[in-house]
Structure formats: C-alpha cells, structure tokens
Write an enzyme that holds these catalytic residues in place. Structure first.
Site, PDB file in Angstrom:
ATOM      1  N   SER A 146      20.175  35.142   3.022  1.00 54.67           N
ATOM      2  CA  SER A 146      18.878  35.765   3.282  1.00 54.67           C
ATOM      3  C   SER A 146      19.066  37.208   3.768  1.00 54.67           C
ATOM      4  CB  SER A 146      18.091  34.891   4.266  1.00 54.67           C
ATOM      5  OG  SER A 146      16.749  35.267   4.277  1.00 54.67           O
ATOM      6  N   ASP A 222      12.361  27.393  -2.459  1.00 55.11           N
ATOM      7  CA  ASP A 222      12.436  28.195  -1.232  1.00 55.11           C
ATOM      8  C   ASP A 222      11.066  28.821  -0.959  1.00 55.11           C
ATOM      9  OD1 ASP A 222      12.862  30.372   0.545  1.00 55.11           O
ATOM     10  OD2 ASP A 222      14.905  30.664  -0.184  1.00 55.11           O
ATOM     11  N   HIS A 255      15.169  26.976   1.674  1.00 54.64           N
ATOM     12  CA  HIS A 255      15.843  28.145   2.258  1.00 54.64           C
ATOM     13  C   HIS A 255      16.866  27.755   3.323  1.00 54.64           C
ATOM     14  CE1 HIS A 255      15.922  32.501   2.783  1.00 54.64           C
ATOM     15  NE2 HIS A 255      15.813  32.391   4.101  1.00 54.64           N
TER      16      HIS A 255
HETATM   17  N1  GSH Z   1      12.337  29.293  10.168  1.00 53.78           N
HETATM   18  C1  GSH Z   1      12.099  30.657  10.586  1.00 53.78           C
HETATM   19  C2  GSH Z   1      12.288  31.621   9.437  1.00 53.78           C
HETATM   20  C3  GSH Z   1      13.586  32.248   9.548  1.00 53.78           C
HETATM   21  C4  GSH Z   1      14.614  31.494   8.754  1.00 53.78           C
HETATM   22  O1  GSH Z   1      14.330  30.681   7.873  1.00 53.78           O
HETATM   23  N2  GSH Z   1      15.827  31.823   9.069  1.00 53.78           N
HETATM   24  C5  GSH Z   1      16.924  31.385   8.272  1.00 53.78           C
HETATM   25  C6  GSH Z   1      17.633  32.631   7.786  1.00 53.78           C
HETATM   26  S1  GSH Z   1      16.495  33.763   7.019  1.00 53.78           S
HETATM   27  C7  GSH Z   1      17.899  30.567   9.084  1.00 53.78           C
HETATM   28  O2  GSH Z   1      19.047  30.448   8.693  1.00 53.78           O
HETATM   29  N3  GSH Z   1      17.469  29.987  10.205  1.00 53.78           N
HETATM   30  C8  GSH Z   1      18.356  29.307  11.119  1.00 53.78           C
HETATM   31  C9  GSH Z   1      18.800  27.934  10.722  1.00 53.78           C
HETATM   32  O3  GSH Z   1      18.218  27.349   9.786  1.00 53.78           O
HETATM   33  O4  GSH Z   1      19.763  27.441  11.333  1.00 53.78           O
HETATM   34  C10 GSH Z   1      10.731  30.839  11.102  1.00 53.78           C
HETATM   35  O5  GSH Z   1       9.793  30.824  10.304  1.00 53.78           O
HETATM   36  O6  GSH Z   1      10.619  31.047  12.290  1.00 53.78           O
END
Ligand code: GSH
Length: 275
Positions: A146, A222, A255
C-alpha cells in the site's frame, strides 16, 4: 543500536532494534529477520502501509519460513518518525502524520524537521544494516504494501542500482492522483505539484524506467482499489515507457495481511531469483 527483542524463528532470529536516527531526529524501531548461518546474505527492505509499525509485517506476513530457506535478511522499519515533538495529523487521522510518512522527505513546516523517511529508508537505515548485520549490500531489494508499495516502487525507480529488485502488494501507484496521496503530498511537499512527481511511481516510470521487472499483486476485492490504488495507471505508464512489470489481479483478496501472507512466498522467491 539497542536490541529490544529477539526470538528464534525457523532456525534464524527475528529481532527488533531501536536506534537514534539522525535523518528523522528521533528514536526509531526496526525489525530484522536474520537466517541461520554466517552470511553475507542478500537483504530485502519491507516497507509497510498506513497505520503500521515495525511489528505488523513480522507478526502477520509469515515471511520467516521462506526467508530462512532462501537465506534472505528482511529489514522492516517503522512507517514514520515517532515520539515527543513529532507532529501528527491535527485530527489524528490514520492517513497522515504518525504511521503515514509516505517514504518521502517533507519540505513544508512543521513536517520537514522529522518527516524524512526517504533519506532514512534509502541512506541511514541501509548504512546501519550494512554495519551491524551480515548482509551483502550489493544484493538488496525493496518491497512493501500500500503506502509501502508506493515507497518500494519510488525508491527502486530512483535508486535502481542500490535497490535492484522491487515488488509490491496493493501499492498506491499514483499518489498525486488519489485522495491519500493528495492529502499527504500537499501537506508534506506543498502545493507545487511538480515536487510531487518525484515521489509518484506512475510519473517516475514515465521518465526513468528501470531495467528490473517489477512484480505487483493486487487483490481484486480490495476496498481501496478503485479510489486509492488504481494499478492500471502504473501499468499503462510502464507499458508506454518500456518498464517490465507483472501485474497480477488476485480474485477475491482484500487489502489485509491475509492477502500478503497468501503471496509472500512468491515475492520472496521473485527477489531471491533476481538478486
Ligand atoms: N484499516 C485502516 C486502513 C488502513 C489500512 O488498511 N492499513 C493497512 C496498510 S494501508 C494495514 O496494513 N493495516 C495494518 C494491519 O492490517 O496490520 C483504517 O481504515 O483505519
């Protein structure tokens, strides 16, 4: 450098370290997976996405088994400067400020003092890794997810001799054209959009394609695909510029790190075969 934790994993060691970063003017954590043996080992830099720290990749991606088999060191830094005095999004939003350094050098106040993740990822951290760990710095690659996929692609395209191989999961390929990138770039880099092109993989590939082949995996289910990620923008620019790439749309995947864990082995083998 201080070791914060160390656990044995698939014969090697998964460690987390902390050090005082000059580029970022704060203390930073990073994770290193070290396979068994003396090395020197090829090294991959994993750049995580929004909201992540050095922990997400090492606890969720399941990379250690294949990294051990292939003899790869994997370095996973935190995603932004941290600590007292480091400014954050005024509303505490997840997509800017802490956890959202976008792997660039901010030029605008109040961000420019600490938010130098480009210098950190391309200079300071690799120099520290080369000094402290048994890596062959001439065999280094970069990959990420991402926001970190954006970081991996821009860092590779700007430094193809230092980061020779590149792959990405669900990358933000054209930050200048999507809400996440527009918010971050206008704050970190200001309103002059020509400065944005320096950190936009789709703009960069048009003017400086690399000789490497870039692997991109994108989940077709995604939630961020249509509004934020838009891999076809990169694919079109890459085809036009003669940049070799493979874009795989993976049916049904979202995602999350469940998607990353499903294909991490392919990415590790991709890098290992080319380094
Ligand atoms: N889930 C988050 C969006 C951010 C997101 O999806 N982050 C991804 C990278 S862009 C991630 O890897 N999150 C941490 C995880 O899943 O461990 C939200 O809406 O607050």
């Amino acid at each position: 450098m201080e070791q914060k934790s160390s656990v044995k994993s698939f014969g090697g060691t998964q460690g987390v370290y902390s050090h005082a970063s000059t580029a970022l003017s704060c203390d930073m954590n990073f994770a290193v997976y070290l396979p068994e043996g003396n090395g020197p080992f090829p090294v991959l830099y994993w750049l995580s996405g929004l909201t992540c720290t050095e922990e997400n990749f090492i606890t969720k991606a399941g990379a250690q088994r294949v990294a051990s088999e292939l003899g790869l060191v994997i370095v996973a830094p935190d995603t932004s400067p941290r600590g007292e005095g480091v400014p954050d999004d005024p509303e505490g939003a997840y997509d800017f400020g802490l956890g959202a350094g976008f792997y660039l050098n901010a030029t605008q106040e109040p961000w420019s003092k600490h938010y130098k993740m480009y210098d950190y990822s391309t200079q300071e951290l690799p120099a520290l890794i080369a000094k402290e760990f048994p890596v062959d710095a001439g065999r280094a690659g970069v990959f990420g997810h991402s926001m970190g996929g954006h970081g991996a692609m821009t860092i590779h395209l700007k430094n193809p001799d230092k980061f020779k191989t590149c792959s990405a999961f669900s990358p933000i390929v054209a930050p200048s054209q999507v809400p996440w990138g527009k918010k971050a770039f206008s704050n970190y880099l200001g309103s002059n959009e020509s400065a944005w092109a320096e950190y936009d993989a789709t703009a960069l590939v048009a003017k400086q394609p690399s000789k490497a082949e870039i692997l991109i995996d994108q989940g077709a289910a995604d939630n961020f695909l249509v509004e934020q990620l838009k891999p076809q923008l990169f694919a079109n620019a890459a085809s036009e510029a003669g940049q070799a790439y493979v874009l795989r749309m993976q049916d049904g995947y979202d995602h999350s790190y469940y998607f990353i864990a499903s294909f991490i082995e392919d990415h590790l083998r991709w890098h290992a075969e080319r380094l």
